[in-house]
Design a protein around this motif. Structure first.
Motif, PDB file in Angstrom:
ATOM      1  N   GLU A 333       0.840  -1.209   0.000  1.00  0.00           N
ATOM      2  CA  GLU A 333       0.000   0.000   0.000  1.00  0.00           C
ATOM      3  C   GLU A 333       0.867   1.246   0.000  1.00  0.00           C
ATOM      4  O   GLU A 333       1.931   1.270   0.616  1.00  0.00           O
ATOM      5  N   ASP A 357      -7.266  -0.173  -7.246  1.00  0.00           N
ATOM      6  CA  ASP A 357      -7.902  -0.114  -5.936  1.00  0.00           C
ATOM      7  C   ASP A 357      -7.359   1.106  -5.184  1.00  0.00           C
ATOM      8  O   ASP A 357      -6.266   1.057  -4.607  1.00  0.00           O
ATOM      9  N   HIS A 369      -3.844   0.610  -3.108  1.00  0.00           N
ATOM     10  CA  HIS A 369      -3.505  -0.800  -2.891  1.00  0.00           C
ATOM     11  C   HIS A 369      -2.907  -1.277  -4.203  1.00  0.00           C
ATOM     12  O   HIS A 369      -3.569  -1.190  -5.247  1.00  0.00           O
TER      13      HIS A 369
END
Ligand code: EPU
Length: 436
Positions: A333, A357, A369
């Protein structure tokens, strides 16, 4: 307005682009050098000028003021010696924020300038309060009426002053630096922006008789004097550092081998540093960057990194969109914090449409993400919200599986010359569809 689209056949995660791309002159440097021609008593020749829509627009604005211009094969010649007005054309000025830099040289030369109150733009509100405050400090009267500013220097001449910018502003620094060139006495600018484009313009003006000290640091001092003379000495536009960084990110994601030439890697140190930290292997030369044997398939070997946009020499906001695209492909992330503008994450809609995402935490912060497998969705097209986001969207479309349509290519044309031709030369399948 021309509103072409790009049709892009995605590589579906294969790094099949290969070859060499040479970097064009920086639009954000040459636009300021073009504005600076107002300070000259002779014709100025500018070389290595990118053939972009913003450059054409600046030509038109100067022509409306009475300048004589020729633009041939990356060379622009501007004769601003016989300008007949210092009222900037309303429609043209409103369509290009950079036109506000003309106010400094015009006010300094003619003692008066009229220009429209700039509107907001896709990346945020972009006020000009710091310019107005500074002109008042230099002895000007400012009247705002019917959506236009009329600024008049008392006694017809700006006076040198000490100006502290509450925010580091690139355009504000350049504009007030140019205003100081023909002002009476000494102007001191504090908390200046330190971008290389400012240095490039200051060095040129100094070579033509200006007295500017400290460009590239946070304090700039200008001793005002008479009109400048180029005496045939050309302004050579520096390489575009944002184009360099965008091609570097594109190379890391889509190319096995890519050599980026005619660039200045020292101007994107923060970007190179972050990409290296993420695992991108590259060779840096004095004027080139090379990615070699980068693999033929996009894999999850790149690591996530957090990014915070910052004034130069920090990570540039103009590379934020390509970087977010890169981070959609890394492991883990990442958080990206946009500190310069409040509206510069709109393009993430494109990435999300393709399957990335991304969580918007607040208007200035997103969480990405990584490892997204991007895929085009039939019937859904992508938008170029601004020129930098436009390039990032092209990268995302190239990464994706399937064919994507990118709308509003006009934005990309504002800052990049023949992007589709240069990408095609690397092996990309990208075509322009003209929409009149
Ligand atoms: N600001 C104010 N008041 C002012 C002036 C600026 O609040 O009077 C704020 C702006 O709203 C922004 C911040 O200060 O939040 C910094 O803006 P700056 O003045 O530095 O930006 P600019 O000069 O308008 C140039 C580039 C931009 C680039 C920024 C930041 C040109 C033509 N434009 O804009 O480039 O993002 O510096 O590096 O040089 C682009 O090329 O795509 C682009 C947007």
């Amino acid at each position: 307005m021309k509103n072409d689209t790009f049709i892009i056949e995605g590589l579906g995660g294969k790094k099949t682009l290969n070859g060499e791309v040479s970097i064009n002159g920086a639009k954000n440097a040459v636009l300021k050098a073009m504005a600076a021609t107002v300070l000259f008593s002779d014709t100025v020749k500018l070389e290595n000028v990118p053939d972009t829509e913003d450059v054409k627009k600046m030509n038109s604005i100067l022509e409306k003021l009475g300048a004589k211009i020729s633009h041939l094969d990356h060379t622009v010649t501007i004769d601003s010696t016989k300008l007949n007005t210092s009222d900037i054309d309303v429609d043209l000025a409103q369509s290009m924020r950079a036109s506000v830099v003309l106010t400094g040289p015009l006010l300094s030369r003619f003692g008066k300038v009229v220009f429209p109150v700039p509107g907001g733009c896709v990346i945020g509100t972009r006020p000009i309060d710091l310019f107005i405050e500074a002109y008042k400090k230099m002895g000007a009267e400012v009247v705002q009426d019917n959506d236009a500013y009329t600024i008049t220097a008392k006694g017809g001449k700006l006076k040198g002053a000490e100006i502290f910018f509450n925010i580091q502003t690139v355009g504000g620094t350049e504009t007030l630096m140019m205003a100081g060139v023909l002002a009476e006495g000494k102007t001191v600018l504090k908390n200046c922006a330190m971008e290389p484009e400012i240095v490039s313009v200051a060095e040129y003006l100094n070579s033509c008789g200006a007295q500017i000290k400290g460009a590239g640091t946070s304090t700039i001092e200008i001793i005002g004097g008479g009109l400048l003379q180029s005496k045939g000495n050309s302004y050579i536009t520096m390489p575009d550092r944002i184009e360099t960084g965008s091609f570097l990110i594109l190379g890391a994601l889509c190319a096995n081998n890519l050599k980026i030439t005619k660039c200045n890697p020292a101007h994107i140190e923060s970007t190179i540093h972050l990409l290296k930290e993420a695992g991108v292997d590259m060779t840096i030369g004095k004027d080139f960057i090379e990615i070699k044997n980068n693999g033929v398939v996009l894999n999850s070997s790149f690591k996530s990194v957090n990014v915070r946009t910052h004034e130069y020499p920090g990570f540039p906001t103009d590379l934020q969109a390509p970087m977010v695209t890169f981070l959609s492909q890394t492991t883990g992330e990442s958080i990206v914090l946009e500190t310069i503008y409040e509206g510069r994450f709109k393009f993430t809609d494109n990435l999300k449409k393709l399957g990335a995402d991304i969580t918007i935490m607040n208007p200035r912060e997103i969480l990405i993400h990584g490892n997204a497998e991007l895929k085009s969705v039939t019937g859904e097209s992508l938008e170029s919200y601004d020129l930098r986001a436009g390039f990032a969207t092209v990268i995302a479309a190239l990464l994706a599986k399937g064919t994507s349509v990118v709308n509003n290519v006009y934005y990309i044309d504002r800052g990049y010359e023949n992007l589709e031709g240069r990408l095609s030369a690397l092996g990309a399948k990208i075509v322009r569809k003209s929409v009149c």
